[in-house]
Design an enzyme around this catalytic site. Structure first.
Site, PDB file in Angstrom:
ATOM      1  CD  GLU A 121      -8.005  12.297   2.344  1.00  0.00           C
ATOM      2  OE1 GLU A 121      -8.763  11.824   1.409  1.00  0.00           O
ATOM      3  OE2 GLU A 121      -7.579  12.081   3.422  1.00  0.00           O
TER       4      GLU A 121
ATOM      5  CG  ASP B 219      -4.912  11.464   1.036  1.00  0.00           C
ATOM      6  OD1 ASP B 219      -4.347  12.620   1.122  1.00  0.00           O
ATOM      7  OD2 ASP B 219      -5.199  10.652   2.028  1.00  0.00           O
TER       8      ASP B 219
ATOM      9  CE  LYS C 188      -8.343   9.992   8.328  1.00  0.00           C
ATOM     10  NZ  LYS C 188      -6.894   9.732   7.436  1.00  0.00           N
TER      11      LYS C 188
ATOM     12  CG  HIS D  23      -2.041   0.766   1.176  1.00  0.00           C
ATOM     13  ND1 HIS D  23      -3.014   0.624   0.143  1.00  0.00           N
ATOM     14  CD2 HIS D  23      -2.599   1.835   1.960  1.00  0.00           C
ATOM     15  CE1 HIS D  23      -3.847   1.628   0.303  1.00  0.00           C
ATOM     16  NE2 HIS D  23      -3.789   2.371   1.411  1.00  0.00           N
TER      17      HIS D  23
ATOM     18  CE  LYS E  20      -7.606   8.379   0.950  1.00  0.00           C
ATOM     19  NZ  LYS E  20      -8.011   9.209   2.081  1.00  0.00           N
TER      20      LYS E  20
ATOM     21  CE  LYS F 204      -3.867   7.177   1.051  1.00  0.00           C
ATOM     22  NZ  LYS F 204      -4.081   8.483   1.905  1.00  0.00           N
TER      23      LYS F 204
ATOM     24  CG  ASP G 148      -6.725  13.079   6.536  1.00  0.00           C
ATOM     25  OD1 ASP G 148      -7.034  12.970   7.908  1.00  0.00           O
ATOM     26  OD2 ASP G 148      -6.105  11.929   6.062  1.00  0.00           O
TER      27      ASP G 148
ATOM     28  CD  GLU H  96     -10.422   7.461   4.257  1.00  0.00           C
ATOM     29  OE1 GLU H  96     -10.122   7.744   3.060  1.00  0.00           O
ATOM     30  OE2 GLU H  96      -9.679   7.754   5.292  1.00  0.00           O
TER      31      GLU H  96
HETATM   32  C1  MUC Z   1      -5.234   9.026   4.763  1.00  0.00           C
HETATM   33  O1  MUC Z   1      -4.194  10.055   4.844  1.00  0.00           O
HETATM   34  O2  MUC Z   1      -6.322   9.430   4.597  1.00  0.00           O
HETATM   35  C2  MUC Z   1      -6.919   6.436   4.286  1.00  0.00           C
HETATM   36  C3  MUC Z   1      -7.027   5.617   3.357  1.00  0.00           C
HETATM   37  C4  MUC Z   1      -5.793   5.245   3.029  1.00  0.00           C
HETATM   38  O3  MUC Z   1      -5.579   4.337   2.200  1.00  0.00           O
HETATM   39  O4  MUC Z   1      -4.922   5.868   3.890  1.00  0.00           O
HETATM   40  C5  MUC Z   1      -5.570   6.437   4.769  1.00  0.00           C
HETATM   41  C6  MUC Z   1      -4.804   7.797   5.245  1.00  0.00           C
HETATM   42 MG    MG Z   2      -5.685  11.351   3.924  1.00  0.00          MG
END
Ligand code: MUC
Ligand code: MG
Length: 378
Positions: free
Chosen positions: A228, A202, A277, A26, A171, A173, A253, A331
């Site tokens: 994000e 994000d 969160k 991941h 989402k 990354k 976030d 999520e």
């Molecule tokens: C984040 O920063 O949002 C949320 C989903 C993911 O894959 O990582 C987290 C952290």
């Molecule tokens: Mg995030």
């Protein structure tokens, strides 16, 4: 004395570090995960009831300033002496007592508050969301994060999840590679999935404001639904400028943890959406406080994760179900990123949503064999 008014002292706290392998790498801007580490808290009470909680972060100290090891130390050394002997039913009083002597450490506090609420729900025979005033929604839409680092693999993963009707929002990354490559990656995935899926991105603070101004128009053109935390959490004015400048909504976030942060962001119109969160807000009640400030300011709420396992994800689900508004979904897919689990029954996602447990407490039970198998021995 009537049993309802007789105090129920907490008798012990036990924090266990658990390492679980992930189903694939991941990749986030600041770390690549191959395992996830959970801190599981077991809180035992004089009436024989046990409450469970979880505190989980991402990549040791890569994501935030609390590591699994520091969370366990905080719980063992500082929180336990403050909590043992206190009335387990008085969640607010116990949390206030801890807050007076323990600064920060929101993750350890979140695990404690979750365990107290789980125990109290089991004691009263009601699910945790009822302790929070009741659920506004019985199921929660859940997105999935595509973060293998490879566009073709991400597209194949998304196709499979669409086919299973497990997720239809993804989402991405980004932020680790050159922005040009990231934008190409996003556009390729959107082009392959088309109208069948929605995409968010994000950045995990990876871009400068100048880079964000240069590349957000390309993300908008590719059709992303929201952006994000594109820039550093400290740069509140920068996020406000981005929110003002672009149509695509900006989500805060890492920048917003508490209701106080939320108030500050709201006063400066620094975000369109906030990722709530439990770990950031020090528990479920903190999430509700943060959400109330966001609502008052017209900022949209989103149910975020620190990639918790089943206990933390279900605790989050109870809080998100009780939020007055949750316009942007959740999520809460963390358990599904793990190859195995330490609970008897892992929450499932059916028709793109997670059903809220209705059993007393959190509605999740530990699998003792698995817990002992995956717990860190030294
Ligand atoms: C984040 O920063 O949002 C949320 C989903 C993911 O894959 O990582 C987290 C952290
Ligand atoms: Mg995030």
């Amino acid at each position: 004395m009537d049993s309802n008014i007789k105090p129920v002292p907490v008798t012990s706290l036990e924090a266990v570090i658990v390492d679980l392998p992930t189903i694939r790498e991941h990749r986030l801007a600041m770390t690549t995960m191959r395992t996830q580490t959970l801190v599981i808290l077991r809180l035992r009470c004089a009436d024989g009831i046990e409450g469970i909680g979880e505190a989980t972060t991402i990549g040791g100290l890569a994501y935030g300033d609390q590591s699994p090891e520091s969370i366990k130390l905080t719980l063992d050394r500082y929180v336990t002496p403050l909590v043992v002997g206190e009335d387990a039913r008085s969640v607010n009083a116990v949390m206030a007592r801890v807050a007076r002597s323990v600064q920060g450490n929101a993750l350890a506090k979140s695990a404690l508050e979750t365990a107290l609420l789980d125990a109290q729900g089991k004691r009263l025979g009601v699910p945790v969301h009822q302790l929070l005033g009741g659920a506004v929604r019985e199921s929660l839409p859940v997105l999935w994060t595509l973060a293998s680092g490879d566009s073709r693999r991400d597209i194949a993963e998304a196709e499979e999840l669409l086919e299973l009707r497990r997720h239809k929002v993804f989402k991405l990354k980004i932020g680790k590679r050159d922005p040009r490559d990231d934008v190409k990656h996003v556009a390729a995935i959107k082009a392959a999935l088309g109208e069948r899926a929605e995409l968010t991105v994000d950045l995990n603070q990876a871009w400068s404001e100048a880079i964000a101004c240069r590349f957000i128009p390309e993300l908008e053109a590719a059709g992303v639904m929201l952006v994000e935390q594109p820039i550093a959490r400290e740069n509140r004015r920068g996020l406000a400028r981005l929110a003002q400048r672009f149509d695509v909504p900006m989500m805060a976030d890492e920048a917003v943890h508490s209701a106080h942060d939320m108030f500050d962001y709201a006063c400066h119109e620094a975000a369109d959406i906030v990722a709530l969160k439990i770990g950031k807000s020090g528990g479920l009640l903190g999430v509700l406080r943060c959400a109330a400030v966001a609502d008052a300011a017209g900022i949209g709420c989103y149910g975020g994760t620190l990639l918790e396992g089943s206990i933390g994800s279900i605790a989050s689900a109870h809080a998100f179900a009780a939020c007055a508004t949750l316009e942007w979904g959740t999520e809460l897919f963390g358990p599904l990123l793990l190859k195995d689990d330490i609970v008897v029954e892992r929450p499932g996602i059916v028709n793109y949503a997670l059903a809220l447990p209705q059993a007393p407490g959190l509605g999740v039970a530990l699998d003792e064999d698995k817990l002992s198998h995956y717990s860190r021995k030294h």
